[in-house]
Design a protein around this motif. Sequence first.
Motif, PDB file in Angstrom:
ATOM      1  N   ALA A 152      47.977   5.094   8.660  1.00 47.52           N
ATOM      2  CA  ALA A 152      46.801   5.835   9.110  1.00 47.52           C
ATOM      3  C   ALA A 152      46.698   7.086   8.248  1.00 47.52           C
ATOM      4  O   ALA A 152      47.553   7.976   8.309  1.00 47.52           O
ATOM      5  CB  ALA A 152      46.927   6.218  10.579  1.00 47.52           C
ATOM      6  N   CYS A 179      42.954   5.830  11.201  1.00 51.37           N
ATOM      7  CA  CYS A 179      43.703   5.471  12.409  1.00 51.37           C
ATOM      8  C   CYS A 179      44.534   4.218  12.170  1.00 51.37           C
ATOM      9  O   CYS A 179      44.394   3.551  11.144  1.00 51.37           O
ATOM     10  CB  CYS A 179      42.746   5.227  13.581  1.00 51.37           C
ATOM     11  N   ASN A 232      47.277  13.021  12.860  1.00 56.97           N
ATOM     12  CA  ASN A 232      48.015  11.772  13.019  1.00 56.97           C
ATOM     13  C   ASN A 232      49.510  12.065  13.037  1.00 56.97           C
ATOM     14  O   ASN A 232      49.985  12.936  12.308  1.00 56.97           O
ATOM     15  CB  ASN A 232      47.706  10.818  11.864  1.00 56.97           C
ATOM     16  N   GLN A 281      46.019  10.638   6.949  1.00 56.48           N
ATOM     17  CA  GLN A 281      45.933  11.886   7.696  1.00 56.48           C
ATOM     18  C   GLN A 281      44.504  12.437   7.654  1.00 56.48           C
ATOM     19  O   GLN A 281      43.835  12.398   6.619  1.00 56.48           O
ATOM     20  CB  GLN A 281      46.915  12.922   7.139  1.00 56.48           C
TER      21      GLN A 281
END
Length: 519
Positions: A502, A151, A517, A504
């Motif tokens: 972030a 994230c 994402n 994936q």
Amino acid sequence: MNKKHIISLFAAALALGSVSCDDYLSTVPDNRTELDSEKKITDLLITAYADHLYPLTTETMSDNVDDRGTATGLSSIGRKQEEFYFWQDPTDTGNESTKRVWETYYYAIATANQALEAIEKMGSPESLNGQKGEALITRAYHHFMLVNVFCKQYSEQTSATDLGIPYMEKSETTVAPHYERGTVKEVYEKIQKDIEEGLPLIDDNIYKVPKYHFNKKAAYAFAARFYLYIRDYDKVIEYANEVLTANPKTMLRDLKTVANLTQEYGPIAEDYIRVEYPANLLLMTGYSQLAYVYGNYGTGKRFMHSAHLASTETSQSDGPWGNYESKLFYLPPLNYNSGYVATPKMPALFEYTDREAGVGYSRTVLPVFQTDEVLLCRAEAYIMKNDFTNATADLALWMSQHTKSSVTLTRELINKYYSELPFYTPEDPTPKKEIHPEFTLSEEQQNFVYCLLHFRRIETIHEGLRWFDVKRFGIKIYRRFLDENYKITLQDSLEVNDPRRAVQIPNDVISAGLAPNPR
């Protein structure tokens, strides 16, 4: 039952590499009734730690590596290393893949949940408080690593809407449960809840080898790092103090002694992870080629911690301690002529599945939490509180323990050195890179942060933590190809708000219905 449904059970602790669909359906999906004694619960928690490690991913994604190409016979360890280096969405599904990290971290979480449910079923006796504390902290830690890998970084401005990861608080017993990612803020709130509930319960007496579990000091070190990321600096200092005691020097790594060891990679790396050292707070074992790629071996050296990078930015760079002659104690210049510099930290281990055929799996031991890094967490908290006296004291202690220099680090020296140090460019690199945090820093705070990040980068080299500092402080990084004469060709760059920061989530999890994402 199709593959999509199998993957959707990632939180039910399926060992996907070894259990077929038919095998799984032929077993009782919820076997918690077997956990009917304190010993069984204690034994179960041994497996509440992921056995595949994330640092090869994040270290390769960071600015601690350069591309040396293949012309001199250098090679990568397959597609995954190249994907990590170029910040590509991962497609590899092997032992070192982000898919395997995702699965095994959720496996550890599911194990913790199983223990917590068994404790509750037994009436939550006080005699199991230690086990409950360990389960809560390990559940919090594995979610913390997942949210930071997959994230965006925590942000007071955007985390209420940024995609998080599923926070698993119970064992699943259904075949195809539906999961939502929630938000980064929600994940952090649940991590904090688990930390605050679990910390007072930790009991070192329940462990045979505490350093391989979340013992008290390891749990406090985790709490200090967590609160650093959400910028609750009073909590950082509080928990760091619990780790470092009133005499932090006695808790730090004795690098002067290490410098006197036989200067061979293997013995030094094995010494580094000894449980007897106060500096080592939590050790985790796992399947990983990390120690080979970032060690004194030929494995995966196309993407390396190059000698050029080391001498200008990290472990062989100049600093407030002086020039290269005042170098770090912990600096055996291994294979410098081959183009890379490796700091011995993780031993290269091998688990044979067929000793006669010479096949098996690479493993290592990772020092997940160490006192020297906790000291730098506390220094950062002091900087952010404008307490430059205590920040200087912590930074000076780190420098005195890590370098041979007779220079005493002072507030004036930090300001002078880092204000005068030129900013990094890919062609003319220095340890000082522009930072773009979402919070405002004074000029003096910025100088101290440049110093802190320089020290942290050296301290955490090869451990994968630099990537999270890049994200937290909004540092733009570059991809550079260095030919045999160290001529630099730029390949790519990663901007401060690039969505590739972030990682994936795995393709199979996306296929099972979890939102990917943004790209």
